[in-house]
Design a protein around this motif. Structure first.
Motif, PDB file in Angstrom:
ATOM      1  N   GLY A  14       0.823  -1.205   0.000  1.00 32.78           N
ATOM      2  CA  GLY A  14       0.000   0.000   0.000  1.00 32.78           C
ATOM      3  C   GLY A  14       0.855   1.251   0.000  1.00 32.78           C
ATOM      4  N   ILE A  15       1.917   1.263   0.849  1.00 34.52           N
ATOM      5  CA  ILE A  15       2.813   2.427   0.911  1.00 34.52           C
ATOM      6  C   ILE A  15       3.477   2.653  -0.451  1.00 34.52           C
ATOM      7  CG2 ILE A  15       4.906   3.358   1.969  1.00 34.52           C
ATOM      8  CD1 ILE A  15       2.755   3.332   3.957  1.00 34.52           C
ATOM      9  N   ALA A  16       3.937   1.555  -1.067  1.00 32.24           N
ATOM     10  CA  ALA A  16       4.598   1.685  -2.371  1.00 32.24           C
ATOM     11  C   ALA A  16       3.631   2.258  -3.402  1.00 32.24           C
ATOM     12  CB  ALA A  16       5.138   0.331  -2.827  1.00 32.24           C
ATOM     13  N   ALA A  17       2.366   1.800  -3.348  1.00 30.31           N
ATOM     14  CA  ALA A  17       1.370   2.315  -4.295  1.00 30.31           C
ATOM     15  C   ALA A  17       1.167   3.815  -4.095  1.00 30.31           C
ATOM     16  CB  ALA A  17       0.049   1.571  -4.127  1.00 30.31           C
ATOM     17  N   VAL A  18       1.089   4.260  -2.830  1.00 33.53           N
ATOM     18  CA  VAL A  18       0.887   5.689  -2.568  1.00 33.53           C
ATOM     19  C   VAL A  18       2.093   6.497  -3.058  1.00 33.53           C
ATOM     20  CG1 VAL A  18       0.627   7.414  -0.754  1.00 33.53           C
ATOM     21  CG2 VAL A  18      -0.678   5.319  -0.648  1.00 33.53           C
ATOM     22  N   LEU A  31      -5.801   9.412  -3.067  1.00 32.07           N
ATOM     23  CA  LEU A  31      -4.598   8.833  -2.453  1.00 32.07           C
ATOM     24  C   LEU A  31      -4.924   7.654  -1.544  1.00 32.07           C
ATOM     25  CD1 LEU A  31      -2.165  11.696  -1.448  1.00 32.07           C
ATOM     26  CD2 LEU A  31      -1.788   9.831  -3.029  1.00 32.07           C
ATOM     27  N   PHE A  32      -5.893   7.838  -0.644  1.00 32.03           N
ATOM     28  CA  PHE A  32      -6.197   6.769   0.308  1.00 32.03           C
ATOM     29  C   PHE A  32      -6.740   5.525  -0.414  1.00 32.03           C
ATOM     30  CE2 PHE A  32      -8.912   4.559   3.353  1.00 32.03           C
ATOM     31  CZ  PHE A  32      -7.945   4.238   4.301  1.00 32.03           C
ATOM     32  N   PRO A  33      -7.711   5.688  -1.333  1.00 36.51           N
ATOM     33  CA  PRO A  33      -8.168   4.502  -2.074  1.00 36.51           C
ATOM     34  C   PRO A  33      -7.029   3.773  -2.798  1.00 36.51           C
ATOM     35  CG  PRO A  33      -9.627   6.340  -2.490  1.00 36.51           C
ATOM     36  CD  PRO A  33      -8.521   6.870  -1.662  1.00 36.51           C
ATOM     37  N   ILE A  34      -6.065   4.532  -3.351  1.00 37.75           N
ATOM     38  CA  ILE A  34      -4.965   3.880  -4.058  1.00 37.75           C
ATOM     39  C   ILE A  34      -4.125   3.054  -3.087  1.00 37.75           C
ATOM     40  CG2 ILE A  34      -2.800   4.294  -5.268  1.00 37.75           C
ATOM     41  CD1 ILE A  34      -4.164   6.663  -6.622  1.00 37.75           C
ATOM     42  N   ALA A  39      -2.672  -2.326  -1.109  1.00 34.42           N
ATOM     43  CA  ALA A  39      -2.628  -3.301  -0.014  1.00 34.42           C
ATOM     44  C   ALA A  39      -3.462  -4.532  -0.346  1.00 34.42           C
ATOM     45  CB  ALA A  39      -3.120  -2.658   1.273  1.00 34.42           C
ATOM     46  N   ILE A  40      -4.646  -4.311  -0.941  1.00 33.24           N
ATOM     47  CA  ILE A  40      -5.495  -5.451  -1.322  1.00 33.24           C
ATOM     48  C   ILE A  40      -4.767  -6.321  -2.343  1.00 33.24           C
ATOM     49  CG2 ILE A  40      -7.625  -6.094  -2.509  1.00 33.24           C
ATOM     50  CD1 ILE A  40      -8.882  -3.550  -1.319  1.00 33.24           C
ATOM     51  N   MET A  76     -16.932   5.824  -7.510  1.00 33.61           N
ATOM     52  CA  MET A  76     -17.062   6.442  -6.200  1.00 33.61           C
ATOM     53  C   MET A  76     -16.303   7.762  -6.118  1.00 33.61           C
ATOM     54  SD  MET A  76     -16.810   2.948  -4.049  1.00 33.61           S
ATOM     55  CE  MET A  76     -15.678   3.656  -2.874  1.00 33.61           C
ATOM     56  N   LYS A  77     -15.079   7.774  -6.656  1.00 29.90           N
ATOM     57  CA  LYS A  77     -14.226   8.949  -6.461  1.00 29.90           C
ATOM     58  C   LYS A  77     -14.191   9.859  -7.684  1.00 29.90           C
ATOM     59  CE  LYS A  77     -12.932   8.085  -2.304  1.00 29.90           C
ATOM     60  NZ  LYS A  77     -13.167   9.012  -1.194  1.00 29.90           N
ATOM     61  N   LYS A  78     -14.983   9.542  -8.713  1.00 31.15           N
ATOM     62  CA  LYS A  78     -15.087  10.393  -9.898  1.00 31.15           C
ATOM     63  C   LYS A  78     -13.728  10.687 -10.547  1.00 31.15           C
ATOM     64  CE  LYS A  78     -19.571  11.243  -9.200  1.00 31.15           C
ATOM     65  NZ  LYS A  78     -19.925   9.841  -9.070  1.00 31.15           N
TER      66      LYS A  78
END
Lengths: 162, 255
Positions: A14-18, A31-34, A39-40, A76-78
Motif C-alpha cells: 500500500g505504501i509503495a502504491a501511494v 490517495l487513500f483509495p490507491i 494493499a489489497i 465512487m471517487k469520480k
C-alpha cells in the motif's frame, strides 16, 4: 506468524502504491483509495502464493482484482480507472527477478567453467522468463476488466446498466 | 460564414490542446480519442483524428455547412499527471451534459494546468517510503529498508535535477539509477544489513516505466498497435537505462 508476514507485506504494498501515486500526481482525494488498493493487491498476491499458487498466476489474480476494484472506485471517487489501477499494480513489479537476471547476464560474459556456466544460464533464463511473464500478466490483468466492462466509457456503461 | 470558420478553428485548437495534454499526462490512446470525440460532438462538430505518440492530427468538420479545418500539433514527452487526466475527464462530461461553451473549456484548461504538483519534499519522502516498501516485499530487513529509502530519495533527487537541467530523459534515468544503486551498493560492499543485495535491487525500482508498459498493453488490445509498440519500446529503453546505471555502479564498486 506467516499470516502476520503477509499482512505486513500488504501494508508495504500500500505504501509503495501511494509513493507512485504521488509521483504520478494523482488528485488528493484518490490517495487513500490507491493505498488501500495496493494493499489489497499485495494481500491477494502474497496470500495466494502462500496457498501454493505460482508467482505468475498469483500476480495475474492480484492485478485482475485491482482492475475490477479500480472500476468501482472510479465511480465512487469520480476519476478515470487508470488513476487507481496503474499505481495499484506497481508494487507487484518483479524487480528482484529483473535484478537477478541482469546479474546472471553479466556473470555469463566471463565464465569459463562449463558446469557453472550451464547452471548460471539456467538460473538466468528462469529469472528472465518469470520477470517477463509476471510483467505481461500484470499488464493484461489490469487492463482486461476495463476492456470487458466498458463499451465507450465506464460512465455510460453504468447508465445503461441501471 | 466567416464566423463559422473562426468557430471551427477555435474549437479545433482547443481540442488539439486537450488531446496533447491527455497523451503527455499518461492517458491511453483510446481514452484520448473518445474524450476528444465526446467534446467535439457535444459542441456540434464531427472530427477525424490521427493520434501518434508525439503528434496529433485533427480535421474538424462543421456538420451543417461542410467547412473544415485541419491542423497538427506536437505532443510533449510523457510527464505523468493524473490530476490532468482526471480533470479533463470531468470537463468532457460537463461539456456533454451541461453544454459548456468553448470559452469555459479554455478557462477550465487553464485552471487544470495551474493546479500545483505535490511539494517536492513530500514527493521525495513518499517515493523513498515506496522504495523501502519494495525492499520489504523482496525480503529485506529494517536496515536494508533504510538503505533503500536513502538511495531512492537521493536517486529521485538526481533525476529531478537532471530533468530540470534539460538532460536527455533516458540519460536522466541513467544518472538516477547510477546514483541510487551506487549508494545501495555501498551497503553491499560493507555488508550492512541482512540482505544488502535486496537493497540494491529495490533502490532503482522507482524508475520502472509503469505507465508506458501498462498503456502499451492497453493500446495494443484496443487495436492501437502502432502506439502500443512505440510505448513498449520507450519502456524498454528506460529499462535498459536503469540496467546500464546498475552495471556502471557495480563495475565501480566491484561488489
Amino acid at each position: 506468524m506467516i499470516l502476520l508476514g503477509i499482512l505486513i507485506k500488504a501494508f508495504w504494498s500500500g505504501i509503495a502504491a501511494v509513493g507512485f501515486a504521488i509521483l504520478f500526481n494523482v488528485p488528493i482525494r484518490t490517495l487513500f483509495p490507491i493505498g488501500a488498493l495496493g494493499a489489497i493487491g499485495g494481500l491477494i498476491k502474497f496470500g495466494s502464493m502462500f496457498l501454493g499458487v505460482e508467482i505468475v498466476f498469483a500476480s495475474f489474480i492480484g492485478a485482475t482484482i485491482i482492475g475490477i476494484i479500480s472500476i468501482q472506485m472510479a465511480h465512487m471517487k469520480k476519476s478515470p480507472p487508470l488513476v487507481f489501477s496503474i499505481p495499484g499494480v506497481i508494487p507487484m513489479v518483479p524487480g528482484a527477478f529483473a535484478y537477478r537476471m541482469m546479474l546472471g547476464l553479466i556473470a555469463l560474459i566471463d565464465l569459463e567453467d562449463t558446469d557453472i556456466y550451464i547452471q548460471t544460464l539456467i538460473d538466468t533464463v528462469n529469472n528472465g522468463a518469470k520477470m517477463i511473464f509476471v510483467l505481461i500478466s500484470l499488464a493484461i490483468g489490469v487492463s482486461m476488466p476495463m476492456l470487458i466492462t466498458r463499451k465507450e466509457s465506464i460512465k455510460k456503461s453504468v447508465k445503461s446498466g441501471n | 460564414m466567416k464566423d463559422s470558420i473562426t468557430n471551427a478553428q477555435s474549437v479545433g485548437n482547443t481540442l488539439l490542446e486537450i488531446g496533447a495534454l491527455l497523451m503527455s499526462s499518461g492517458a491511453s490512446t483510446h481514452r484520448t480519442r473518445i474524450t476528444m470525440k465526446r467534446i467535439a460532438n457535444s459542441l456540434g462538430y464531427r472530427i477525424e483524428l490521427l493520434i501518434t505518440q508525439r503528434a496529433l492530427m485533427l480535421t474538424i468538420i462543421e456538420t451543417d455547412q461542410e467547412y473544415f479545418f485541419s491542423r497538427m500539433k506536437r505532443i510533449s514527452p510523457l510527464h505523468p499527471n493524473f490530476k490532468m487526466v482526471s480533470g479533463i475527464s470531468h470537463l468532457s462530461w460537463n461539456v456533454k451534459e451541461q453544454n459548456w461553451p468553448v470559452e469555459k473549456i479554455n478557462t477550465e484548461l487553464q485552471r487544470l494546468k495551474s493546479l500545483p504538483h505535490y511539494p517536492r519534499w513530500i514527493l521525495l519522502v513518499m517515493v523513498g517510503a515506496a522504495g523501502a516498501g519494495f525492499c520489504n516485499l523482496f525480503g529485506g530487513d529494517v536496515i536494508n529498508m533504510g538503505v533503500a529509502f536513502i538511495a531512492t530519495v537521493i536517486g529521485l533527487f538526481t533525476r529531478q535535477e537532471a530533468v530540470r537541467r534539460k538532460f536527455n530523459p533516458y540519460l536522466s534515468v541513467f544518472f538516477a539509477a547510477l546514483v541510487a544503486s551506487f549508494i545501495a551498493g555501498l551497503s553491499e560492499k560493507f555488508a550492512i544489513g541482512a540482505e544488502p543485495d535486496k537493497a540494491v535491487a529495490t533502490s532503482v525500482l522507482f524508475l520502472v516505466p509503469g505507465i508506458p508498459l501498462i498503456n502499451s498493453v492497453t493500446d495494443m488490445f484496443d487495436g492501437n498497435i502502432q502506439n502500443g509498440i512505440v510505448r513498449a519500446i520507450n519502456g524498454l529503453i528506460i529499462a535498459f537505462a536503469i540496467a546500464l546505471g546498475l552495471f556502471t555502479s557495480k563495475m565501480i564498486l566491484n561488489f
